[in-house]
Write a protein that holds these residues in place. Structure first.
Motif, PDB file in Angstrom:
ATOM      1  N   GLU A 200      -8.244  -0.149  -4.034  1.00  0.00           N
ATOM      2  CA  GLU A 200      -9.102  -0.818  -3.458  1.00  0.00           C
ATOM      3  C   GLU A 200      -9.269   0.174  -2.161  1.00  0.00           C
ATOM      4  N   ASP A 201     -10.548   0.319  -1.605  1.00  0.00           N
ATOM      5  CA  ASP A 201     -11.035   1.080  -0.364  1.00  0.00           C
ATOM      6  C   ASP A 201     -10.279   2.599  -0.606  1.00  0.00           C
TER       7      ASP A 201
ATOM      8  N   LYS B 122       1.094  -1.380  -0.421  1.00  0.00           N
ATOM      9  CA  LYS B 122      -0.039  -0.090  -0.049  1.00  0.00           C
ATOM     10  C   LYS B 122       0.917   1.117   0.010  1.00  0.00           C
ATOM     11  N   ILE B 123       0.867   1.910  -0.981  1.00  0.00           N
ATOM     12  CA  ILE B 123       1.875   3.033  -1.133  1.00  0.00           C
ATOM     13  C   ILE B 123       1.109   4.361  -1.283  1.00  0.00           C
ATOM     14  N   ALA B 124       0.077   4.675  -1.459  1.00  0.00           N
ATOM     15  CA  ALA B 124      -0.544   5.860  -1.724  1.00  0.00           C
ATOM     16  C   ALA B 124      -1.998   5.820  -1.331  1.00  0.00           C
ATOM     17  N   ARG B 125      -2.340   7.055  -1.383  1.00  0.00           N
ATOM     18  CA  ARG B 125      -3.999   7.152  -1.123  1.00  0.00           C
ATOM     19  C   ARG B 125      -4.455   7.372  -2.364  1.00  0.00           C
TER      20      ARG B 125
END
Length: 125
Positions: A93-94, A5-8
């Protein structure tokens, strides 16, 4: 393959390229037509930062010399680059962006043109 998970999602707006890290691997994330793309951050021509480039309809444009790379394959579409860049699998995702990295992709993405290049002060044989 491990997904990082590396970014929004909101950190990668349409038409923008940004630099992130997936572990030790430097990644250029871009969004074109709503889809997030992840590539190595260095142009295969002269190691320019692709995160300084631009999103185009054709692909990711390197700001240094104008090479354009296909988002899906990493293949150069316009010279002067002749070698592809590394492309990573992406999941969104999400509200977060996840980039898949395995040992082979990491090694390819971290391989830089300058590694074997002559340095200033080296003399020709």
């Amino acid at each position: 393959m491990e997904f990082h998970k590396i970014a929004r999602s909101g950190q990668i707006p349409e038409g923008v390229v940004r630099r992130f890290f997936a572990g030790e691997v430097e990644v250029a994330l871009s969004r074109s037509d709503g889809e997030v793309h992840a590539t190595s951050n260095y142009c295969s021509h002269l190691d320019c930062l692709l995160s300084s480039g631009k999103v185009t309809d054709e692909g990711l444009l390197c700001s240094c010399h104008g090479s354009v790379f296909d988002y899906a394959s990493g293949e150069p579409l316009c010279p002067p680059a002749t070698r592809p860049i590394t492309v990573f699998p992406v999941r969104e995702e999400d509200g977060h962006v996840y980039v898949g990295v395995d040992a082979e992709l990491a090694e390819a993405a971290m391989r830089r043109r300058a590694v074997g290049a002559r340095r200033l002060g080296d003399t020709a044989s």
